[in-house]
Design a protein around this motif. Structure first.
Motif, PDB file in Angstrom:
ATOM      1  N   PHE A 480      -3.097  20.848  -9.628  1.00  0.00           N
ATOM      2  CA  PHE A 480      -4.293  21.336 -10.312  1.00  0.00           C
ATOM      3  C   PHE A 480      -5.453  21.476  -9.321  1.00  0.00           C
ATOM      4  O   PHE A 480      -6.230  22.435  -9.360  1.00  0.00           O
ATOM      5  N   ASN A 481      -5.573  20.501  -8.428  1.00  0.00           N
ATOM      6  CA  ASN A 481      -6.638  20.564  -7.416  1.00  0.00           C
ATOM      7  C   ASN A 481      -6.452  21.756  -6.488  1.00  0.00           C
ATOM      8  O   ASN A 481      -7.430  22.383  -6.061  1.00  0.00           O
ATOM      9  N   LEU A 484      -7.615  24.697  -8.493  1.00  0.00           N
ATOM     10  CA  LEU A 484      -9.080  24.681  -8.577  1.00  0.00           C
ATOM     11  C   LEU A 484      -9.719  24.998  -7.238  1.00  0.00           C
ATOM     12  O   LEU A 484     -10.830  25.527  -7.165  1.00  0.00           O
ATOM     13  N   MET A 485      -9.022  24.644  -6.162  1.00  0.00           N
ATOM     14  CA  MET A 485      -9.523  24.962  -4.821  1.00  0.00           C
ATOM     15  C   MET A 485      -9.739  26.462  -4.684  1.00  0.00           C
ATOM     16  O   MET A 485     -10.790  26.930  -4.192  1.00  0.00           O
ATOM     17  N   ALA A 486      -8.721  27.213  -5.129  1.00  0.00           N
ATOM     18  CA  ALA A 486      -8.829  28.668  -5.050  1.00  0.00           C
ATOM     19  C   ALA A 486      -9.915  29.188  -5.993  1.00  0.00           C
ATOM     20  O   ALA A 486     -10.724  30.067  -5.635  1.00  0.00           O
ATOM     21  N   VAL A 487      -9.971  28.629  -7.219  1.00  0.00           N
ATOM     22  CA  VAL A 487     -10.951  29.093  -8.201  1.00  0.00           C
ATOM     23  C   VAL A 487     -12.377  28.829  -7.715  1.00  0.00           C
ATOM     24  O   VAL A 487     -13.238  29.737  -7.665  1.00  0.00           O
ATOM     25  N   LEU A 488     -12.667  27.578  -7.350  1.00  0.00           N
ATOM     26  CA  LEU A 488     -14.019  27.209  -6.946  1.00  0.00           C
ATOM     27  C   LEU A 488     -14.404  27.875  -5.620  1.00  0.00           C
ATOM     28  O   LEU A 488     -15.570  28.266  -5.417  1.00  0.00           O
ATOM     29  N   ILE A 807      -8.224  15.912   7.456  1.00  0.00           N
ATOM     30  CA  ILE A 807      -7.100  15.797   6.523  1.00  0.00           C
ATOM     31  C   ILE A 807      -7.601  16.150   5.129  1.00  0.00           C
ATOM     32  O   ILE A 807      -8.570  15.563   4.636  1.00  0.00           O
ATOM     33  N   ALA A 808      -6.964  17.138   4.499  1.00  0.00           N
ATOM     34  CA  ALA A 808      -7.345  17.569   3.155  1.00  0.00           C
ATOM     35  C   ALA A 808      -6.214  17.214   2.191  1.00  0.00           C
ATOM     36  O   ALA A 808      -5.039  17.341   2.528  1.00  0.00           O
ATOM     37  N   SER A 809      -6.584  16.757   0.976  1.00  0.00           N
ATOM     38  CA  SER A 809      -5.542  16.380   0.019  1.00  0.00           C
ATOM     39  C   SER A 809      -6.075  16.426  -1.393  1.00  0.00           C
ATOM     40  O   SER A 809      -7.268  16.205  -1.632  1.00  0.00           O
ATOM     41  N   GLY A 810      -5.178  16.713  -2.316  1.00  0.00           N
ATOM     42  CA  GLY A 810      -5.516  16.639  -3.736  1.00  0.00           C
ATOM     43  C   GLY A 810      -5.399  15.230  -4.260  1.00  0.00           C
ATOM     44  O   GLY A 810      -5.748  14.940  -5.399  1.00  0.00           O
ATOM     45  N   TYR A 811      -4.834  14.280  -3.453  1.00  0.00           N
ATOM     46  CA  TYR A 811      -4.776  12.861  -3.811  1.00  0.00           C
ATOM     47  C   TYR A 811      -6.019  12.170  -3.273  1.00  0.00           C
ATOM     48  O   TYR A 811      -6.858  12.750  -2.601  1.00  0.00           O
ATOM     49  N   GLY A 812      -6.111  10.871  -3.530  1.00  0.00           N
ATOM     50  CA  GLY A 812      -7.247  10.109  -3.045  1.00  0.00           C
ATOM     51  C   GLY A 812      -7.115   9.806  -1.572  1.00  0.00           C
ATOM     52  O   GLY A 812      -6.057   9.905  -0.971  1.00  0.00           O
TER      53      GLY A 812
END
Length: 859
Positions: A480-481, A484-488, A807-812
């Protein structure tokens, strides 16, 4: 009273009131050529004795007219020369001793299943009579010899007199031996009698066993082996005696060529005698060895006297062994019945008598006065829900040889209900009657263990289900992130490109607002899955709730009264203040929605409590097997929220923590799931009690902190944005999601950099090798196929240890950060990010300063 035809073997009088017993004795004795008289009472017997003067009397201990011991006393006093063999069905030791003292020659136990025992006893008694008569005849003959042979006659007479004395003593010894009831006592007495009759001080008794001849008793300890293993050597004295099957007299073992001395040097001389003990078939089952004669050597008369004693003792020994085996069998059965887990009982349907062989009182708490002695009484103790079924089963199975097992509950008279499993077998007698053997096994422990196992399995299944949902939730949040990355990202860029078009700007801002709300939902999913970040401080729970009261008052209905009772000396906790605020807000929101539009009350309490392992185990929050370690016994700070709302039923309580489950029309189903994830991350737990139409009470336990709570900080003014010093570099972006790569590339290019992209970690390493001199920074997605972001960064650092990376991640960040000890050359970027957040992180990495955590990025 009957009289059979005359024979020359001797006359025997049989006395017994049972006609069938008389008939069997007569038939058996007549086959051996005896004349048999019979009587069924004492007076008839006395008349027959007076007329016929029998050679032997066989009498039952209990006979009419003149009964028991007085009758045998009368016989011994009036006809002492007639031997008497007593038979009895009781076998009491006192009866045996009393009859022998009254002059009885032998004592036999009824029923005599092997009639050879009777004939053997009769033959032995008749032989004794004949031997006495022969001795008397010899004596009279010798006394009538001519005077010149008087010296020789006197010696012979003395010999015969001595032999007669010794034989009389042997008979007395056999009586004493018959009073022994155990093999040990018999062996001791037997060797004492042999030593007395043969004037010897040494000897041993061996009985045949499975492995060999086993020592029973020894007169002179220290030399006889406890076991002589099979096969017994033929050259040994014992082997020779077993082959001969008759007494063996050895004057001096050292002079025997065929026999080998035992090697024992403690004998006074080499003379000894061995007597085999034989059964009815003539097979030896034991040996008596006598040595150490006070005036050696042993003589022929010793052999004859000892042989007669061995013959008497063989029969007695068989009876002793049979009685001892029976006694042991009865004792084993008694002990088995008392100690077995099964309660053995016997039920007689005709009389409804119920006899227990096990310790029923210990199992159901009864006493002899109220013990169930009928099946009706037993059924009254069975659980009412089981009574009808069990009674019907008894009725159906009364004619079954073996019936299937049945389980039911029985009332313990002091401790509630016990679980029983019963098996029954019906035994029918020849007369048509029946007895039902019942084996009742107390399976309460097994039943309780089975119930606990089922509860544990259900709890484990529920925990595994929640764990699976957590994994799914984490995966959904990650994907989902990325979306949303693409949307935002596109909305952010579009907002800068639309210029001064108010309508377009408003629509794009609405898209960004909706995207941020979706980001918050994704963050809740991450928290539930345990993959969201937790940065802890020391939080004062009372202050936290007090600060939230204004926000709470605004968010709940005006009809709901909120009461806060802060606990005195409530300990602080180590936790994330914003997440703990979210826990309280979610619980209060749920409580308010449970009350709805009705008037109600919400009570908030705080405090501290010491929780034991049992207290923690009884909590309602599901634990993940293999993931969540057990909570320690300790002091916990609690937050208690109680409402007067609609409450929850069992189904709602079971699914309370399931993500996307809600009973509200407008709910997302993520509130309690997020609470679960936050409490888990804070190493806490919860208890939940709820009653439909009454209300709900939820108590959150958090480990108390030893530190002091931090004072609330005054928000700092946002720092003045600094421009990125370097804008002409090359940025390497690696992400397995193409939409993310494209929007990240547009953002980076918007910031004035050139971009190259890789679809996975392996391609990223390859591109870095090629463009290492030109690359200013790398941005790596944490989760990529093949090499993930951490592994790719490790290989790139092998090429250039000072590489600058993000480092990029949709997790914490706790699960995504590649190196907890990294310096400012590496930072973290939480997806979905916007161009402003990307600018701040690049500023930190390229300029060597700036924010280092996602919370600071958004400040």
């Amino acid at each position: 009273m009957t009289l059979t035809q005359h024979t020359s073997q001797g006359t025997i009088l049989v006395i017994d009131q049972d006609a069938s017993v008389l008939s069997s004795y007569i038939l058996h004795l007549e086959e051996f050529g005896y004349e048999v008289l019979s009587a069924q009472c004492g007076r008839s017997a006395i008349d027959l004795i007076a007329v016929h003067s029998p050679d032997l009397i066989i009498s039952d201990l209990r006979i009419p007219s003149i009964e028991g011991h007085p009758f045998f006393g009368h016989l011994h006093k009036r006809w002492p020369e007639i031997p008497v063999i007593v038979t009895s069905a009781t076998g009491e030791v006192s009866d045996v001793v009393a009859c022998l003292r009254k002059g009885a020659r032998d004592f036999l136990i009824k029923p005599i299943e092997d009639m050879a025992i009777l004939s053997h006893a009769v033959t032995r008694a008749i032989r004794e009579i004949k031997l006495r008569k022969q001795n008397q005849a010899y004596k009279e003959l010798l006394e009538a010899r001519i005077p010149q042979n008087s010296g020789k006659l006197k010696n012979t007479n003395r010999y015969l007199t001595e032999l007669n004395r010794r034989l009389t003593e042997v008979v007395a010894s056999s009586k004493r031996l018959s009073t022994c009831v155990t093999l040990e006592s018999f062996g001791t007495r037997l060797l004492q009698e042999f030593g007395h009759h043969l004037d010897a001080s040494g000897g041993s008794l061996y009985i045949a066993g499975q492995e060999g001849l086993r020592l029973v008793h020894c007169l002179d300890d220290g030399h006889a082996p406890s076991l002589i293993s099979y096969p017994v050597e033929k050259s040994s004295p014992f082997g020779f005696a077993l082959r001969q099957k008759e007494p063996v007299l050895i004057g001096d073992i050292n002079g025997e060529r065929e026999l080998r001395p035992s090697g024992f040097g403690g004998y006074h001389n080499g003379s000894f005698v061995i007597f085999p003990l034989q059964n009815q078939e003539g097979k030896a089952f034991g040996l008596v060895s006598i040595h150490g004669k006070k005036k050696p050597p042993f003589i022929h008369q010793d052999r004859e006297v000892g042989g007669l004693l061995a013959s008497y003792s063989s029969e007695t020994l068989r009876a002793v062994r049979a009685m001892e085996a029976l006694a042991k069998s009865e004792e084993k059965y008694r002990l088995a019945a008392l100690t077995a887990s099964d309660l053995i009982s016997e039920w007689t349907p005709a009389t409804d008598d119920l006899v227990w062989f096990g310790n029923i009182d210990a199992v159901i708490g009864s006493t002899p006065e109220n013990r169930p002695t009928t099946l009706e009484a037993w059924l009254s103790l069975i659980h009412p829900d089981d009574q009808k079924r069990i009674a019907e089963t008894y009725r159906k199975n009364i004619n079954c040889a073996t019936a299937p097992a049945m389980d039911y509950r029985v009332r313990h008279l002091a401790h509630g209900w016990r679980h029983f499993r019963e098996r029954t077998s019906t035994i029918k007698s020849k007369g048509g009657g029946a007895k039902v053997l019942r084996a009742c096994n107390d399976i309460t422990i097994e039943k309780n263990a089975e119930e606990e196992r089922i509860k544990f399995e259900l709890k484990m299944q529920h925990a595994q289900k929640l764990e699976s949902l957590g994994i799914i939730a984490g995966g959904i949040a990650h994907d989902f992130n990325n979306i949303l990355m693409a949307v935002l990202g596109h909305a952010d860029i579009t907002l800068e490109e639309v210029g001064d078009n108010p309508a377009a700007q408003k629509s794009i801002k609405n898209i960004i607002t909706a995207g941020k709300r979706a980001t918050e939902l994704a963050q809740q999913l991450l928290v539930y899955s345990g993959k969201g970040e937790v940065e802890t401080t020391t939080v004062n729970i009372n202050s936290l709730v007090s600060d939230m009261m204004r926000l709470i008052d605004v968010s709940v209905s005006k009809k709901v009264r909120i009461i806060f009772h802060p606990g005195d000396h409530t300990p602080a906790v180590d936790g994330n203040q914003s997440q703990l605020r979210q826990v309280i807000l979610n619980l209060l929101t749920n409580a308010s929605q449970a009350i709805g539009n009705a008037c109600g009350q919400i009570v908030i309490r705080t405090g501290k409590i010491f929780c034991t392992k049992d207290d923690l185990a009884a909590c309602s929050m599901p634990m993940r097997p293999g993931v969540d370690p057990p909570l320690p016994e300790s002091t916990y700070t609690f937050i208690d929220i109680e409402d007067t709302g609609c409450g929850m039923d069992e189904t709602a309580r079971e699914k309370l923590f399931d993500p996307f489950y809600t009973t509200k029309k407008t709910g997302t189903g993520l509130g309690m799931a997020a609470v679960l994830g936050i409490v888990r991350q804070h190493r806490g737990t919860m208890t939940i009690s709820s009653t439909p139409d009454v209300g709900t009470r939820i108590r959150v336990f958090l480990p108390s902190s030893c530190g002091k709570s931090e004072e609330q900080k005054v928000p700092e003014k946002p720092p003045t944005e600094k421009l990125i010093q370097q804008k002409d570099g090359l940025i390497l972006i690696a992400d397995d999601e193409e939409p993310v790569r494209k929007i990240s590339q547009r953002m980076i290019e918007k910031l004035g950099f050139s971009v190259i992209t890789a679809c996975d970690g392996k391609e990223a390493v390859s591109l870095y090798k090629t463009h290492q001199k030109d690359i200013s920074c790398i941005i790596l997605d944490m989760t990529m196929p093949g090499l993930n972001g951490s592994e790719a960064l490790e290989r790139i650092r092998a090429l250039n240890p000072s590489v600058k990376a993000i480092i990029a991640s949709g997790y914490g960040s706790d699960t995504s950060r590649s190196d907890p000890d990294s310096d400012e050359s590496c930072s973290y970027l939480q997806k979905p990010y916007q161009i402003a957040e990307l600018r701040q992180v690049l500023q930190k990495v390229l300029n060597g300063h700036g924010p280092s955590t996602p919370e600071e990025h958004r400040r």
